[in-house]
Design a protein around this motif. Structure first.
Motif: not given
Ligand code: ADP
Ligand code: ZN
Length: 738
Positions: A407-419
């Motif tokens: 899960k990305p943080p609230r109001q965010h859309f990029i997952s930790p893996t992708l980041k």
């Protein structure tokens, strides 16, 4: 519509000889009109002529040299014949075919050919300047004037504007030098583009697979007969280089060739490759040419001077003197369907054109459309394969990111893996692409207090916030307005909230994580001109950009060797929606996006963010089992009796008066074809019920393949009288169901 008007007695021309011809004019008329041929004029079919029409003089085409005779007293006379090569018989048949198949007026099909104003007038020379051999003394010249003379020392004639640009002065400086007798004025004519492409000396050594495919293509071009060939190869397999061999063969035979591309793929990179292979630029044809450029290309193509045209779909209708090959690159691309004006599918019309002209057409794709692959399976098309990437580059690894867990943080859309993946690429000095097929900041803006959503006043569509322009935009009609300070419904202050991400919001998130990185947005509306877009593409190739956030236009055909990380922000987007091709399209698009990664030495990685990772598209992408996916799709379509296993025709009724549109649609529905082999669905409100203030109802005909749908639709529509402010559009083989 009767453009022909009534003639009075006085207007009639005295004509001694009774010869007549029929002339087709580029207007919404469905037949060619008869005219008298003056005594001293010799005309044959396909000749361009000027004729009186109503109270205008228009350019038309001699359709039949000897039509059925009409009583002479009623006729007007051909005014003049243009000194220009006639359109070939094949082209005339093509115009007729396009009109009949797409159920468009004959004159509108001609209009697509006669697409350039004044094309038939000889071009005006432009004034250019050179240095006079023994001009006046140069002693007391200003630095600017000296600079101009220095520039022109190479004796190349240049236009004033060009000189001004190169010397960094105003055009007045050039005029001044001319007036003082330093310069000569000469007439400059535009030279035909791609008049003498060189076919030998630049070819690359092809791989074994490329070679096999290229040999077959060359043989087909040499063979003088119609054939459709599917060139099917994974992204980066070297399809372009392979079909260049076929183009080369056509040139060798003295024929012309056209390469059709989805517009945005007309990038500098493609043109550079063309130049490398053929030693000159192709004749270009796309929407952002100037009028003068269009005219030059049109004329050079008609005279057979330009050998190769590279263009968007409308390039198919250019008046080729002797066409011998059509390439349709990215054949599955929806951009080949023209949805406005005369509705047609350029890929399908290309096949018709090749058939009439008795030459091969090559459909090129890594993800062929179901229609095309089915034709290949049935052996109606020859199927050529390029199974691996050129030069040993491997296909990228596909990682499915389960957004329910990652899960990305609230109001965010990029997952930790992708980041993390983007971070790793940055650290390695490589580029990343984040793909999201949504322009603007957020797809929906709503009031937090009352839930009011901002909607376009003219369309059934939400307004999309764009932070770049600081406005709300309608993506259907171009309407734009500033974000209101108060909610128009509850009047609460600054209560608007953005819902969901668009590319601008993703860029914001990326900049929050990687403030040092050079991040850009690449979407159809981020640059105002074609040139600007091309410049950005060059910047990416030259590694001046680290992270690209882009919509589908970045997915098409580009080759960025340093791009290794691709993240699909919302891989579920596009899967829903009533479109029968939604899954197919989604697969094609994501496959293409994924194909941008790791095209050179470094391995590529693709991350698909999904809330539904078990769905068929994601699974097919992850496993690389394209054909299994296509077979499953094909099975479903066959079960549902949908194309390519049946035929569809959409009929759209539209107009400004809601009730009137409904009445016409209902009336059509009552007498619509209903039977075992052909039946009609609807009328129903279109998914976008209102566009630009016009209400839209749709009917859909579904028919067995052997049914002549055009004939059925024709006799159906003839039953109904349509009021003048309601329009009925016919879309044969519809691609869009909006
Ligand atoms: P596709 O169109 O199949 O995606 P391209 O034609 O863009 O693939 O080829 C991918 C890359 O490989 C390009 O950079 C191209 O110049 C290079 N390439 C393809 N074929 C050859 C060849 N025979 N020799 C050298 N380079 C090639
Ligand atoms: Zn709108």
């Amino acid at each position: 519509m009767d453009l022909f008007g009534e003639q009075t007695e006085q207007e009639m021309q005295p004509v001694s000889c009774g010869k007549q011809c029929s002339v087709l004019v580029p207007y919404p008329v469905d037949k060619a009109y008869s005219y008298l041929i003056p005594d001293n004029m010799l005309l044959s079919e396909g000749d361009f002529v000027t004729v009186p029409l109503g109270n205008r003089e228009v350019t038309g085409l001699v359709w039949h040299a000897a039509p059925e005779k009409v009583p002479t007293g009623k006729l007007k006379t051909v005014l003049s014949a243009h000194d220009f090569p006639p359109l070939s018989k094949v082209h005339l048949t093509f115009i007729e075919w396009v009109a009949r198949y797409n159920m468009a007026p004959l004159g509108m099909a001609l209009k697509m050919v006669l697409s350039v104003r004044d094309a038939l007038e000889p071009p005006n020379p432009v004034a250019a300047y050179t240095v006079k051999e023994c001009g006046p003394d140069r002693d007391k010249l200003s630095p600017q004037r000296s600079k101009v003379l220095k520039l022109l020392a190479d004796n190349v004639p240049r236009r004033a504007a060009e000189i001004a640009r190169l010397a960094g002065c105003s055009a007045a400086v050039v005029k001044g030098l001319y007036d003082k007798g330093f310069l000569d004025k000469v007439d400059l004519y535009q030279t035909p583009p791609c008049a003498a492409p060189s076919i030998e000396g630049h070819e690359l050594d092809l791989s074994v697979h490329q070679n096999i495919a290229a040999e077959t293509l060359k043989k087909s071009v040499a063979g003088d007969c119609y054939k459709t060939i599917l060139l099917d190869g994974v992204t980066g397999s070297g399809k372009t280089e392979t079909y260049f061999e076929a183009v080369s063969e056509a040139i060798k035979k003295g024929k012309q060739a056209v390469i059709l591309l989805p517009e945005i793929a007309l990038s500098n990179a493609f043109l550079d490759r063309f130049k490398e292979r053929f030693g000159c630029a192709p004749a270009l044809w796309h929407s952002s040419l100037t009028k003068e450029q269009r005219r030059t290309v049109w004329r050079a193509v008609a005279k057979g001077e330009s050998k190769v045209v590279v263009g968007a779909r409308s390039a198919l209708f250019l008046p080729y003197a002797d066409l011998g090959l059509i390439i349709v690159d990215e054949e599955h691309d929806p951009a080949y369907k023209q949805e406005e004006g005369t509705i047609y599918n350029a890929r399908d019309m290309a096949i018709v054109r090749a058939h009439l002209g008795k030459f091969p057409v090559v459909l090129v794709s890594a993800t062929p459309s179901l229609e095309t692959i089915d034709n290949a399976w049935q052996n109606r098309y020859e199927h050529l394969h390029l199974p691996s990437r050129f030069g040993g580059a491997s296909l990228p690894d596909i990682h499915v990111v389960d957004m329910r867990k990652d899960k990305p943080p609230r109001q965010h859309f990029i997952s930790p893996t992708l980041k993390d993946a983007v971070e790793a690429a940055l650290a390695a000095g490589e580029q990343s692409l984040l793909f999201l097929n949504r322009r603007g900041y957020a797809p929906l803006t709503l009031c937090r207090t009352c839930g009011h959503r901002l909607e376009c006043p003219r369309c059934t569509a939400w307004l999309i916030e764009h932070r770049q322009t600081e406005r709300l935009h309608c993506h259907h009609c171009g309407y734009a307005m500033p974000l209101p300070e108060k909610c128009p419904s509850c009047e609460d202050d600054e209560s608007f909230a953005a819902c969901g991400p668009g590319v601008e919001r993703i860029k914001e998130e990326i900049e929050e994580y990687f403030p040092e990185a050079r991040t850009i947005i690449f979407a159809s509306d981020t640059a105002s001109t074609h040139e600007e877009l091309k410049q950005i593409l060059d910047d990416i190739r030259e590694k001046k950009i680290d992270i690209i956030v882009g919509t589908q236009i970045i997915a098409k055909g580009h080759h960025f060797p340093n791009l290794t990380c691709v993240g699909v922000v919302d891989a579920d987007l596009g899967l829903s929606g009533g479109d029968l091709r939604a899954t197919e399209r989604c697969y094609q698009l994501l496959h293409q996006v994924a194909g941008r990664a790791g095209r050179a030495a470094q391995k590529g990685h693709v991350y698909l963010q999904s809330f539904n990772p078990d769905n068929r598209v994601i699974q097919a992408l992850a496993s690389g089992e394209r054909d299994m996916f296509l077979e499953a799709e094909s099975f479903e379509r066959e079960q549902a009796h949908m194309p390519p296993y049946s035929r569809l025709v959409a009929v759209i009724v539209a107009g400004p008066d809601e009730d009137q549109v409904m009445d016409v649609a209902r009336a059509l529905g009552r007498v619509a074809p209903q039977g075992e082999k052909i039946h009609t669905l609807g009328p129903a409100q279109a998914a976008i019920y209102r566009i630009r203030g016009r209400f839209r109802q749709r009917l859909l005909i579904q028919a067995d393949k052997e049914i002549n749908v055009q004939k059925a639709v024709q006799s159906w529509l003839e039953c109904i009288k349509v009021p003048s402010n309601v329009r009925v559009y016919i879309d044969i083989d519809p691609q869009s169901f909006l």
